[in-house]
Design a protein around this motif. Sequence first.
Motif, PDB file in Angstrom:
ATOM      1  N   THR A 117       1.317   4.075  -2.986  1.00  0.00           N
ATOM      2  CA  THR A 117       1.045   5.482  -2.675  1.00  0.00           C
ATOM      3  C   THR A 117       2.224   6.362  -3.095  1.00  0.00           C
ATOM      4  O   THR A 117       2.019   7.414  -3.719  1.00  0.00           O
ATOM      5  CB  THR A 117       0.779   5.656  -1.164  1.00  0.00           C
ATOM      6  OG1 THR A 117      -0.332   4.845  -0.794  1.00  0.00           O
ATOM      7  CG2 THR A 117       0.506   7.102  -0.818  1.00  0.00           C
ATOM      8  N   VAL A 170       2.374   6.637  -6.963  1.00  0.00           N
ATOM      9  CA  VAL A 170       1.304   7.495  -7.487  1.00  0.00           C
ATOM     10  C   VAL A 170       1.624   8.969  -7.224  1.00  0.00           C
ATOM     11  O   VAL A 170       1.467   9.814  -8.113  1.00  0.00           O
ATOM     12  CB  VAL A 170      -0.064   7.101  -6.884  1.00  0.00           C
ATOM     13  CG1 VAL A 170      -1.119   8.153  -7.176  1.00  0.00           C
ATOM     14  CG2 VAL A 170      -0.502   5.742  -7.412  1.00  0.00           C
ATOM     15  N   VAL A 171       2.086   9.287  -6.025  1.00  0.00           N
ATOM     16  CA  VAL A 171       2.412  10.680  -5.690  1.00  0.00           C
ATOM     17  C   VAL A 171       3.566  11.182  -6.560  1.00  0.00           C
ATOM     18  O   VAL A 171       3.518  12.311  -7.075  1.00  0.00           O
ATOM     19  CB  VAL A 171       2.730  10.821  -4.186  1.00  0.00           C
ATOM     20  CG1 VAL A 171       3.322  12.183  -3.881  1.00  0.00           C
ATOM     21  CG2 VAL A 171       1.482  10.588  -3.352  1.00  0.00           C
ATOM     22  N   LYS A 221       0.835  -1.211   0.000  1.00  0.00           N
ATOM     23  CA  LYS A 221       0.000   0.000   0.000  1.00  0.00           C
ATOM     24  C   LYS A 221       0.867   1.257   0.000  1.00  0.00           C
ATOM     25  O   LYS A 221       0.639   2.194  -0.767  1.00  0.00           O
ATOM     26  CB  LYS A 221      -0.904  -0.025   1.228  1.00  0.00           C
ATOM     27  CG  LYS A 221      -1.810   1.160   1.372  1.00  0.00           C
ATOM     28  CD  LYS A 221      -2.639   1.027   2.637  1.00  0.00           C
ATOM     29  CE  LYS A 221      -3.390   2.284   2.965  1.00  0.00           C
ATOM     30  NZ  LYS A 221      -4.085   2.199   4.247  1.00  0.00           N
ATOM     31  N   TYR A 222       1.888   1.296   0.856  1.00  0.00           N
ATOM     32  CA  TYR A 222       2.763   2.461   0.948  1.00  0.00           C
ATOM     33  C   TYR A 222       3.563   2.654  -0.338  1.00  0.00           C
ATOM     34  O   TYR A 222       3.767   3.778  -0.785  1.00  0.00           O
ATOM     35  CB  TYR A 222       3.720   2.333   2.130  1.00  0.00           C
ATOM     36  CG  TYR A 222       3.054   2.250   3.480  1.00  0.00           C
ATOM     37  CD1 TYR A 222       1.807   2.821   3.709  1.00  0.00           C
ATOM     38  CD2 TYR A 222       3.659   1.582   4.534  1.00  0.00           C
ATOM     39  CE1 TYR A 222       1.191   2.740   4.947  1.00  0.00           C
ATOM     40  CE2 TYR A 222       3.053   1.495   5.780  1.00  0.00           C
ATOM     41  CZ  TYR A 222       1.820   2.082   5.980  1.00  0.00           C
ATOM     42  OH  TYR A 222       1.223   1.993   7.206  1.00  0.00           O
TER      43      TYR A 222
END
Length: 60
Positions: free
Chosen positions: A32, A35-36, A28-29
């Motif tokens: 994230t 994507v950022v 998940k991290y």
Amino acid sequence: MGRIVKFFREVGREMKKVSWPTKKELTKYTITVIVVVLFFTLFFTVVDLGISELIRLILE
């Protein structure tokens, strides 16, 4: 030499206290962060192109 051994023993003790993320959390991290990074890459590319075009219009 004794100070170095003591240092590594303490490092080992502290590493046992670390709360490591689960595989699900790590995935998940990671997603994230990717994507950022992609969002900001796209954002700054658009801003850079816009400023470049604005400067071209002013100088012509």
